[in-house]
Design a protein around this motif. Structure first.
Motif, PDB file in Angstrom:
ATOM      1  N   ALA A  51       0.825  -1.212   0.000  1.00  0.00           N
ATOM      2  CA  ALA A  51       0.000   0.000   0.000  1.00  0.00           C
ATOM      3  C   ALA A  51       0.858   1.262   0.000  1.00  0.00           C
ATOM      4  O   ALA A  51       0.514   2.266  -0.642  1.00  0.00           O
ATOM      5  N   CYS A  52       1.988   1.230   0.704  1.00  0.00           N
ATOM      6  CA  CYS A  52       2.832   2.430   0.842  1.00  0.00           C
ATOM      7  C   CYS A  52       3.691   2.698  -0.389  1.00  0.00           C
ATOM      8  O   CYS A  52       4.257   3.795  -0.514  1.00  0.00           O
ATOM      9  N   MET A  53       3.803   1.722  -1.284  1.00  0.00           N
ATOM     10  CA  MET A  53       4.653   1.898  -2.462  1.00  0.00           C
ATOM     11  C   MET A  53       4.102   2.898  -3.475  1.00  0.00           C
ATOM     12  O   MET A  53       4.721   3.158  -4.500  1.00  0.00           O
ATOM     13  N   VAL A  54       2.960   3.499  -3.171  1.00  0.00           N
ATOM     14  CA  VAL A  54       2.427   4.552  -4.041  1.00  0.00           C
ATOM     15  C   VAL A  54       3.158   5.869  -3.823  1.00  0.00           C
ATOM     16  O   VAL A  54       2.905   6.847  -4.551  1.00  0.00           O
ATOM     17  N   CYS A  55       4.057   5.937  -2.851  1.00  0.00           N
ATOM     18  CA  CYS A  55       4.632   7.217  -2.424  1.00  0.00           C
ATOM     19  C   CYS A  55       5.334   7.967  -3.548  1.00  0.00           C
ATOM     20  O   CYS A  55       4.981   9.125  -3.861  1.00  0.00           O
ATOM     21  N   VAL A  56       6.326   7.351  -4.179  1.00  0.00           N
ATOM     22  CA  VAL A  56       7.058   8.024  -5.256  1.00  0.00           C
ATOM     23  C   VAL A  56       6.162   8.307  -6.458  1.00  0.00           C
ATOM     24  O   VAL A  56       6.174   9.422  -6.999  1.00  0.00           O
ATOM     25  N   PRO A  57       5.344   7.335  -6.932  1.00  0.00           N
ATOM     26  CA  PRO A  57       4.428   7.643  -8.027  1.00  0.00           C
ATOM     27  C   PRO A  57       3.472   8.796  -7.719  1.00  0.00           C
ATOM     28  O   PRO A  57       3.147   9.589  -8.611  1.00  0.00           O
ATOM     29  N   LEU A  58       3.024   8.900  -6.456  1.00  0.00           N
ATOM     30  CA  LEU A  58       2.154  10.027  -6.101  1.00  0.00           C
ATOM     31  C   LEU A  58       2.867  11.357  -6.289  1.00  0.00           C
ATOM     32  O   LEU A  58       2.279  12.331  -6.790  1.00  0.00           O
ATOM     33  N   PHE A  59       4.132  11.428  -5.883  1.00  0.00           N
ATOM     34  CA  PHE A  59       4.898  12.662  -6.087  1.00  0.00           C
ATOM     35  C   PHE A  59       4.996  12.997  -7.572  1.00  0.00           C
ATOM     36  O   PHE A  59       4.874  14.164  -7.970  1.00  0.00           O
ATOM     37  N   LEU A  60       5.216  11.996  -8.412  1.00  0.00           N
ATOM     38  CA  LEU A  60       5.394  12.244  -9.842  1.00  0.00           C
ATOM     39  C   LEU A  60       4.087  12.667 -10.512  1.00  0.00           C
ATOM     40  O   LEU A  60       4.077  13.582 -11.342  1.00  0.00           O
ATOM     41  N   ILE A  61       2.988  12.017 -10.161  1.00  0.00           N
ATOM     42  CA  ILE A  61       1.695  12.415 -10.715  1.00  0.00           C
ATOM     43  C   ILE A  61       1.345  13.825 -10.263  1.00  0.00           C
ATOM     44  O   ILE A  61       0.847  14.646 -11.043  1.00  0.00           O
ATOM     45  N   THR A  63       3.438  16.163  -9.570  1.00  0.00           N
ATOM     46  CA  THR A  63       4.278  17.073 -10.346  1.00  0.00           C
ATOM     47  C   THR A  63       3.626  17.394 -11.682  1.00  0.00           C
ATOM     48  O   THR A  63       3.560  18.559 -12.100  1.00  0.00           O
ATOM     49  N   GLY A  64       3.126  16.381 -12.376  1.00  0.00           N
ATOM     50  CA  GLY A  64       2.438  16.614 -13.640  1.00  0.00           C
ATOM     51  C   GLY A  64       1.186  17.445 -13.465  1.00  0.00           C
ATOM     52  O   GLY A  64       0.880  18.327 -14.273  1.00  0.00           O
ATOM     53  N   TYR A 188       4.178   8.810 -15.416  1.00  0.00           N
ATOM     54  CA  TYR A 188       3.440   9.369 -14.281  1.00  0.00           C
ATOM     55  C   TYR A 188       3.201  10.871 -14.476  1.00  0.00           C
ATOM     56  O   TYR A 188       2.140  11.389 -14.100  1.00  0.00           O
ATOM     57  N   TYR A 189       4.183  11.554 -15.042  1.00  0.00           N
ATOM     58  CA  TYR A 189       4.025  12.992 -15.265  1.00  0.00           C
ATOM     59  C   TYR A 189       2.841  13.264 -16.192  1.00  0.00           C
ATOM     60  O   TYR A 189       1.985  14.123 -15.897  1.00  0.00           O
ATOM     61  N   PHE A 190       2.767  12.538 -17.300  1.00  0.00           N
ATOM     62  CA  PHE A 190       1.676  12.749 -18.255  1.00  0.00           C
ATOM     63  C   PHE A 190       0.335  12.316 -17.678  1.00  0.00           C
ATOM     64  O   PHE A 190      -0.704  12.896 -18.017  1.00  0.00           O
ATOM     65  N   ILE A 191       0.331  11.320 -16.806  1.00  0.00           N
ATOM     66  CA  ILE A 191      -0.916  10.939 -16.128  1.00  0.00           C
ATOM     67  C   ILE A 191      -1.410  12.110 -15.284  1.00  0.00           C
ATOM     68  O   ILE A 191      -2.605  12.419 -15.259  1.00  0.00           O
ATOM     69  N   GLY A 192      -0.478  12.781 -14.588  1.00  0.00           N
ATOM     70  CA  GLY A 192      -0.851  13.955 -13.806  1.00  0.00           C
ATOM     71  C   GLY A 192      -1.403  15.069 -14.670  1.00  0.00           C
ATOM     72  O   GLY A 192      -2.403  15.712 -14.315  1.00  0.00           O
ATOM     73  N   CYS A 193      -0.764  15.310 -15.817  1.00  0.00           N
ATOM     74  CA  CYS A 193      -1.267  16.323 -16.757  1.00  0.00           C
ATOM     75  C   CYS A 193      -2.681  15.979 -17.220  1.00  0.00           C
ATOM     76  O   CYS A 193      -3.564  16.843 -17.295  1.00  0.00           O
ATOM     77  N   TYR A 194      -2.878  14.707 -17.526  1.00  0.00           N
ATOM     78  CA  TYR A 194      -4.170  14.250 -18.046  1.00  0.00           C
ATOM     79  C   TYR A 194      -5.270  14.384 -16.998  1.00  0.00           C
ATOM     80  O   TYR A 194      -6.379  14.862 -17.292  1.00  0.00           O
ATOM     81  N   LEU A 195      -4.983  13.988 -15.760  1.00  0.00           N
ATOM     82  CA  LEU A 195      -5.995  14.051 -14.706  1.00  0.00           C
ATOM     83  C   LEU A 195      -6.311  15.493 -14.310  1.00  0.00           C
ATOM     84  O   LEU A 195      -7.391  15.760 -13.780  1.00  0.00           O
ATOM     85  N   ARG A 196      -5.395  16.396 -14.569  1.00  0.00           N
ATOM     86  CA  ARG A 196      -5.697  17.819 -14.347  1.00  0.00           C
ATOM     87  C   ARG A 196      -6.635  18.333 -15.426  1.00  0.00           C
ATOM     88  O   ARG A 196      -7.602  19.051 -15.151  1.00  0.00           O
ATOM     89  N   GLU A 197      -6.366  17.946 -16.674  1.00  0.00           N
ATOM     90  CA  GLU A 197      -7.182  18.433 -17.789  1.00  0.00           C
ATOM     91  C   GLU A 197      -8.539  17.735 -17.860  1.00  0.00           C
ATOM     92  O   GLU A 197      -9.544  18.356 -18.203  1.00  0.00           O
ATOM     93  N   TYR A 198      -8.558  16.460 -17.506  1.00  0.00           N
ATOM     94  CA  TYR A 198      -9.797  15.682 -17.587  1.00  0.00           C
ATOM     95  C   TYR A 198     -10.095  15.033 -16.230  1.00  0.00           C
ATOM     96  O   TYR A 198     -10.008  13.808 -16.081  1.00  0.00           O
ATOM     97  N   PRO A 199     -10.429  15.842 -15.232  1.00  0.00           N
ATOM     98  CA  PRO A 199     -10.705  15.270 -13.899  1.00  0.00           C
ATOM     99  C   PRO A 199     -11.954  14.402 -13.934  1.00  0.00           C
ATOM    100  O   PRO A 199     -12.924  14.705 -14.643  1.00  0.00           O
ATOM    101  N   LEU A 200     -11.918  13.330 -13.171  1.00  0.00           N
ATOM    102  CA  LEU A 200     -13.064  12.432 -13.113  1.00  0.00           C
ATOM    103  C   LEU A 200     -14.076  12.946 -12.098  1.00  0.00           C
ATOM    104  O   LEU A 200     -13.722  13.293 -10.975  1.00  0.00           O
ATOM    105  N   ARG A 201     -15.326  12.990 -12.486  1.00  0.00           N
ATOM    106  CA  ARG A 201     -16.406  13.408 -11.590  1.00  0.00           C
ATOM    107  C   ARG A 201     -17.043  12.150 -11.012  1.00  0.00           C
ATOM    108  O   ARG A 201     -17.772  11.439 -11.701  1.00  0.00           O
TER     109      ARG A 201
END
Length: 355
Positions: A51-61, A63-64, A188-201
């Motif tokens: 469960a805790c291994m999301v830490c670094v990916p969370l930082f990268l997303i 960032t995006g 991960y960076y592009f996933i962050g960009c995408y979720l900012r532009e197309y947030p899920l409702r």
């Protein structure tokens, strides 16, 4: 959103990421990886680590998400000064601590350790982040010039195939190339960009959280199975780029962004904002306090599985100490910023008078 208005959900996400890093280091420093994966406590610890291994990916997303609109400019490059200061200051602190505990330094080895990112033992992330930071304006050009949602999805899918998919296909043996594995920060960076532009409702937020929990349980069970009763098998599938962490990180990030946090007390918001700002310093300085606390724990509790209850003591203790250290370094940064700001202001005034 006003430029000065903080995104509370992102602050919460970074707080979760910091605690995740310190939690992963709990397993790194308590001999978890040298202990056979057998028994209920080991199974629980496997689930916690998964469960805790999301830490670094969370930082990268994150960032995006935050830097998707940055463009090439001198002002942009100035944005890394805070991170570089934290890296240098935290590295010096780690090196001073190491020198007092048996490590010998010369001017040559000290400078070398600063330049190759070994002065602070947890600084591999900084080494990776600097490269990502330098590429971000160009990554944003790529992302912004794609024609619509479908092409952006294809970009992310392509990076997933080059990185994470190979971790799934190569579980048992080497089938496909792993040459592009270390491009995972871009994914991960592009996933962050995408979720900012197309947030899920989300209408039913609890379903996303339930999906995250179920996925963690399944991954933990799979990791236990792969270990086969022996020591933990660190497979590609469970690494930062592994398919386990890609899916779990996306689910957790989406859920965290869906939370309504407007009614949180102002003091709690300020606290999360402070931790968010100091997250890099907390991460880097935590090595010092890991060296302080874990040897004591390991000596007094000889059986590794017996150390599990101390998770609730050690991790908060490391967090508090690292936070205070990072807060002091941030204060030093602000003093330096003010001091050099005054110097540059006087230089500009003198140049203006001469002209």
């Amino acid at each position: 959103m006003n430029k000065r208005e903080r995104n509370v959900n992102i602050d919460l996400t970074k707080c979760m990421a910091v605690l995740g890093v310190l939690s992963v280091h709990f397993f790194l420093n308590n001999q978890f990886y040298n202990t056979p994966v057998q028994g209920e406590r080991m199974y629980l610890m496997m689930a916690m680590r998964t469960a805790c291994m999301v830490c670094v990916p969370l930082f990268l997303i994150t960032t995006g998400y935050l830097m998707a609109e940055k463009s090439l400019s001198l002002r942009y490059y100035k944005g890394i000064l805070h991170s570089l200061f934290f890296y240098l200051a935290a590295s010096l602190c780690c090196m001073v601590y190491a020198s007092r505990h048996g490590t010998s330094y010369t001017w040559h080895t000290a400078i070398q350790d600063l330049l190759d990112f070994t002065g602070a033992p947890y600084a591999w992330y900084v080494e990776m982040y600097i490269g990502l930071f330098l590429l971000i304006p160009f990554l944003n050009l790529i992302y912004r010039n794609l024609a619509g949602k479908r092409q952006k999805q294809i970009l992310i899918l392509t990076l997933f195939v080059l990185t994470s998919l190979s971790s799934l296909i190569n579980i048992s043996s080497y089938f496909v190339t792993t040459y592009w594995l270390h491009c995972y920060p871009w994914m991960y960076y592009f996933i962050g960009c995408y979720l900012r532009e197309y947030p899920l409702r989300l209408k039913k937020k609890h379903l996303v959280l339930a999906a995250y929990v179920i996925w963690i349980v399944l991954c933990a069970a799979f990791n236990i199975y792969r270990s086969g009763g022996g020591k933990y098998e660190w497979g590609m599938y469970a690494d930062w780029y592994g398919f386990e962490n890609v899916i779990s990180t996306i689910l957790l990030f989406i859920w965290l962004q869906s939370l309504s946090l407007e009614r949180l007390p102002a003091i709690l918001k300020k606290g999360m904002a402070c931790v968010s700002r100091l997250s890099l310093g907390i991460y880097l300085l935590s090595w010092i306090f890991d060296q302080q606390f874990y040897p004591i724990l390991n000596e007094r509790v000889p059986m590794m599985t017996g150390r599990l209850p101390y998770f609730l003591v050690i991790v908060p203790a490391v967090f508090v100490c690292s936070f205070l250290g990072a807060w002091l370094l941030d204060g030093l940064y602000r003093v330096c910023q003010f001091f050099f700001g005054k110097i540059f202001q006087k230089i500009r005034i003198v140049r203006g008078e001469k002209m």
